[in-house]
Write a protein that holds these residues in place. Structure first.
Motif, PDB file in Angstrom:
ATOM      1  N   ARG A 246      33.463  41.280  57.526  1.00  0.00           N
ATOM      2  CA  ARG A 246      34.722  40.732  56.804  1.00  0.00           C
ATOM      3  C   ARG A 246      34.272  39.509  56.100  1.00  0.00           C
ATOM      4  O   ARG A 246      33.736  38.696  56.314  1.00  0.00           O
ATOM      5  N   TRP A 247      34.711  39.504  54.752  1.00  0.00           N
ATOM      6  CA  TRP A 247      34.271  38.637  53.871  1.00  0.00           C
ATOM      7  C   TRP A 247      35.440  38.096  52.638  1.00  0.00           C
ATOM      8  O   TRP A 247      36.221  38.921  52.746  1.00  0.00           O
ATOM      9  N   THR A 248      35.201  36.974  52.236  1.00  0.00           N
ATOM     10  CA  THR A 248      35.823  36.551  51.150  1.00  0.00           C
ATOM     11  C   THR A 248      35.081  36.105  49.898  1.00  0.00           C
ATOM     12  O   THR A 248      34.011  35.635  50.273  1.00  0.00           O
ATOM     13  N   TRP A 249      35.419  36.723  48.865  1.00  0.00           N
ATOM     14  CA  TRP A 249      34.559  36.843  47.502  1.00  0.00           C
ATOM     15  C   TRP A 249      35.277  35.808  46.527  1.00  0.00           C
ATOM     16  O   TRP A 249      36.713  36.005  46.470  1.00  0.00           O
ATOM     17  N   ARG A 250      34.661  34.865  45.925  1.00  0.00           N
ATOM     18  CA  ARG A 250      35.165  33.989  45.046  1.00  0.00           C
ATOM     19  C   ARG A 250      34.448  34.045  43.854  1.00  0.00           C
ATOM     20  O   ARG A 250      33.067  33.873  44.024  1.00  0.00           O
ATOM     21  N   GLY A 251      35.045  34.317  42.591  1.00  0.00           N
ATOM     22  CA  GLY A 251      34.148  34.242  41.576  1.00  0.00           C
ATOM     23  C   GLY A 251      34.941  33.787  40.184  1.00  0.00           C
ATOM     24  O   GLY A 251      35.918  33.445  39.927  1.00  0.00           O
ATOM     25  N   THR A 252      34.232  33.421  38.942  1.00  0.00           N
ATOM     26  CA  THR A 252      34.458  33.140  37.626  1.00  0.00           C
ATOM     27  C   THR A 252      34.359  34.168  36.759  1.00  0.00           C
ATOM     28  O   THR A 252      33.167  34.592  36.748  1.00  0.00           O
ATOM     29  N   HIS A 253      35.235  34.803  36.208  1.00  0.00           N
ATOM     30  CA  HIS A 253      35.316  35.974  35.255  1.00  0.00           C
ATOM     31  C   HIS A 253      34.666  35.375  34.025  1.00  0.00           C
ATOM     32  O   HIS A 253      35.121  34.915  33.089  1.00  0.00           O
ATOM     33  N   ARG A 254      33.352  36.093  33.813  1.00  0.00           N
ATOM     34  CA  ARG A 254      32.572  35.382  32.729  1.00  0.00           C
ATOM     35  C   ARG A 254      32.087  36.709  31.774  1.00  0.00           C
ATOM     36  O   ARG A 254      31.503  36.424  30.683  1.00  0.00           O
ATOM     37  N   GLY A 255      32.291  37.711  32.119  1.00  0.00           N
ATOM     38  CA  GLY A 255      31.789  38.856  31.301  1.00  0.00           C
ATOM     39  C   GLY A 255      32.621  40.054  31.383  1.00  0.00           C
ATOM     40  O   GLY A 255      33.610  39.987  32.258  1.00  0.00           O
ATOM     41  N   GLU A 256      32.611  41.015  30.613  1.00  0.00           N
ATOM     42  CA  GLU A 256      33.482  42.458  30.451  1.00  0.00           C
ATOM     43  C   GLU A 256      33.542  42.855  32.055  1.00  0.00           C
ATOM     44  O   GLU A 256      32.456  43.095  32.639  1.00  0.00           O
ATOM     45  N   PHE A 257      34.641  43.442  32.552  1.00  0.00           N
ATOM     46  CA  PHE A 257      34.880  43.742  33.960  1.00  0.00           C
ATOM     47  C   PHE A 257      35.841  44.935  33.861  1.00  0.00           C
ATOM     48  O   PHE A 257      37.001  44.533  33.479  1.00  0.00           O
ATOM     49  N   MET A 258      35.661  46.189  34.006  1.00  0.00           N
ATOM     50  CA  MET A 258      36.479  47.388  33.875  1.00  0.00           C
ATOM     51  C   MET A 258      37.358  47.368  32.738  1.00  0.00           C
ATOM     52  O   MET A 258      38.398  47.641  32.450  1.00  0.00           O
ATOM     53  N   GLY A 259      36.377  47.013  31.517  1.00  0.00           N
ATOM     54  CA  GLY A 259      37.052  46.815  30.154  1.00  0.00           C
ATOM     55  C   GLY A 259      37.848  45.597  29.899  1.00  0.00           C
ATOM     56  O   GLY A 259      38.500  45.702  28.824  1.00  0.00           O
ATOM     57  N   ILE A 260      38.128  44.692  30.721  1.00  0.00           N
ATOM     58  CA  ILE A 260      38.876  43.465  30.587  1.00  0.00           C
ATOM     59  C   ILE A 260      37.823  42.456  30.089  1.00  0.00           C
ATOM     60  O   ILE A 260      36.724  42.128  30.558  1.00  0.00           O
ATOM     61  N   PRO A 261      37.935  41.891  28.807  1.00  0.00           N
ATOM     62  CA  PRO A 261      36.951  40.782  28.452  1.00  0.00           C
ATOM     63  C   PRO A 261      37.007  39.537  29.318  1.00  0.00           C
ATOM     64  O   PRO A 261      38.171  39.394  29.738  1.00  0.00           O
ATOM     65  N   PRO A 262      36.016  38.690  28.943  1.00  0.00           N
ATOM     66  CA  PRO A 262      36.156  37.710  30.013  1.00  0.00           C
ATOM     67  C   PRO A 262      37.245  36.515  29.934  1.00  0.00           C
ATOM     68  O   PRO A 262      37.485  36.389  28.625  1.00  0.00           O
ATOM     69  N   THR A 263      37.786  36.073  30.932  1.00  0.00           N
ATOM     70  CA  THR A 263      38.877  35.287  30.753  1.00  0.00           C
ATOM     71  C   THR A 263      38.490  33.872  31.108  1.00  0.00           C
ATOM     72  O   THR A 263      39.511  33.013  31.166  1.00  0.00           O
ATOM     73  N   GLY A 264      37.349  33.669  31.869  1.00  0.00           N
ATOM     74  CA  GLY A 264      37.122  32.238  32.534  1.00  0.00           C
ATOM     75  C   GLY A 264      37.924  31.983  33.570  1.00  0.00           C
ATOM     76  O   GLY A 264      37.970  30.637  34.055  1.00  0.00           O
ATOM     77  N   ARG A 265      38.701  32.971  34.251  1.00  0.00           N
ATOM     78  CA  ARG A 265      39.487  32.509  35.391  1.00  0.00           C
ATOM     79  C   ARG A 265      38.687  32.387  36.510  1.00  0.00           C
ATOM     80  O   ARG A 265      37.842  33.259  36.699  1.00  0.00           O
ATOM     81  N   GLU A 266      39.223  31.726  37.564  1.00  0.00           N
ATOM     82  CA  GLU A 266      38.790  31.820  38.736  1.00  0.00           C
ATOM     83  C   GLU A 266      39.461  32.823  39.653  1.00  0.00           C
ATOM     84  O   GLU A 266      40.809  32.781  39.823  1.00  0.00           O
ATOM     85  N   CYS A 267      38.545  33.555  40.457  1.00  0.00           N
ATOM     86  CA  CYS A 267      39.586  34.756  41.069  1.00  0.00           C
ATOM     87  C   CYS A 267      38.703  34.686  42.773  1.00  0.00           C
ATOM     88  O   CYS A 267      37.814  34.056  42.976  1.00  0.00           O
ATOM     89  N   ALA A 268      39.670  35.438  43.547  1.00  0.00           N
ATOM     90  CA  ALA A 268      39.380  35.233  44.885  1.00  0.00           C
ATOM     91  C   ALA A 268      39.733  36.778  45.552  1.00  0.00           C
ATOM     92  O   ALA A 268      41.035  37.227  45.043  1.00  0.00           O
TER      93      ALA A 268
ATOM     94  N   ASN B 114      35.951  48.333  51.649  1.00  0.00           N
ATOM     95  CA  ASN B 114      37.273  48.230  51.480  1.00  0.00           C
ATOM     96  C   ASN B 114      37.601  46.866  51.001  1.00  0.00           C
ATOM     97  O   ASN B 114      37.442  45.992  51.867  1.00  0.00           O
ATOM     98  N   TYR B 115      38.432  46.487  49.851  1.00  0.00           N
ATOM     99  CA  TYR B 115      38.717  45.178  49.471  1.00  0.00           C
ATOM    100  C   TYR B 115      39.989  45.299  48.535  1.00  0.00           C
ATOM    101  O   TYR B 115      40.261  46.365  48.148  1.00  0.00           O
ATOM    102  N   ASP B 116      40.348  44.200  48.266  1.00  0.00           N
ATOM    103  CA  ASP B 116      41.631  43.835  47.661  1.00  0.00           C
ATOM    104  C   ASP B 116      41.417  44.077  46.032  1.00  0.00           C
ATOM    105  O   ASP B 116      41.646  42.957  45.272  1.00  0.00           O
ATOM    106  N   ILE B 117      41.094  45.096  45.451  1.00  0.00           N
ATOM    107  CA  ILE B 117      40.823  45.101  44.078  1.00  0.00           C
ATOM    108  C   ILE B 117      42.158  44.821  43.198  1.00  0.00           C
ATOM    109  O   ILE B 117      42.257  44.371  42.151  1.00  0.00           O
ATOM    110  N   LEU B 118      43.288  45.291  43.928  1.00  0.00           N
ATOM    111  CA  LEU B 118      44.540  45.005  43.302  1.00  0.00           C
ATOM    112  C   LEU B 118      44.894  43.386  42.833  1.00  0.00           C
ATOM    113  O   LEU B 118      45.233  43.172  41.934  1.00  0.00           O
ATOM    114  N   ARG B 119      44.274  42.859  43.753  1.00  0.00           N
ATOM    115  CA  ARG B 119      44.604  41.351  43.727  1.00  0.00           C
ATOM    116  C   ARG B 119      43.927  40.808  42.563  1.00  0.00           C
ATOM    117  O   ARG B 119      44.228  39.761  41.941  1.00  0.00           O
TER     118      ARG B 119
END
Length: 232
Positions: free
Chosen positions: A175-197, A217-222
């Protein structure tokens, strides 16, 4: 320090002994401190049995021994044995949970640090991956995993916090918690620089020391909501 008690006994009445152990487990529910119990039968002697009982510590084992049900059950078990059982008390000074360690290495070294060269030493060449974030339910091959990790690391600067691990048989659940910063294209979404978890659970199945299959299994919708890709 983990404490293990080994009980060596001989009996021709194991079914009666087994019944007593079930009764003890029921009677001590909510009070017993044993965390794991295993009974093995000697392949060369059908009357020879070894029971291994694990406790969080020696002190916990002593509390368990002081339960009145424990003493009563022990006396009844002794009566079923051909001779007095032999006890060995062990402080565990080394414990290698190899599959759990391999799972941790994937999250820490491969995914977290980007060491893609470690994949070949952890995953079988025919590794089967089941990922809710993909259009296809199953993809096959460690090369696919290598591309997936590279794509995620291109899209995000991220790390994993491992919240807990459970191992049973040939499977390890993390069971894990993932935290990242959006810096490149993801699923067609251009980089936003946002902090995500997001949070998730991964189950790896091992065979011969290598990861043969994985379920994600992970919270991709979030995650997508945090990137303003979807609205509630």
């Amino acid at each position: 320090m983990t404490f293990v008690q080994i009980i060596d006994c001989k009996t021709g009445r194991f079914e009666d002994m087994n019944r007593l152990m079930d009764i003890w487990a029921e009677q001590t529910r909510g009070r017993r401190t044993a965390t794991h119990a295993m009974v093995g039968r000697d392949r060369s002697d059908d009357a020879h049995y070894i029971e291994i009982i694990e406790f969080p510590s020696y002190e916990d084992a002593m509390r368990n021994s002081n339960l009145p049900e424990t003493d009563r059950t022990f006396q009844e078990i002794v009566a079923l044995c051909d001779e007095m059982p032999v006890f060995t008390d062990l402080d565990v000074v080394r414990e290698d949970e190899l599959n759990k360690a391999a799972a941790r290495r994937f999250f820490e070294d491969v995914a977290g640090r980007g060491d893609l060269t470690a994949i070949d030493g952890l995953f079988a060449p025919g590794y089967r991956d089941h990922d809710i974030g993909k259009e296809r339910d199953t993809t096959v091959g460690s090369d696919v995993l290598r591309r997936d990790v590279a794509a995620w690391r291109h899209a995000f600067a991220f790390d994993f916090q491992l919240d807990s691990q459970l191992a049973e048989g040939d499977e390890v659940a993390t069971r894990w918690t993932w935290r990242g910063t959006h810096r490149g294209e993801f699923m067609g979404i251009p980089p936003t620089g946002r902090e995500c978890a997001m949070t998730g659970v991964t189950v790896f199945r091992f065979q011969d020391g290598l990861i043969q299959e994985g379920w994600w299994n992970y919270d991709i919708l979030r995650l997508l909501r945090q990137l303003d890709a979807v609205e509630m």
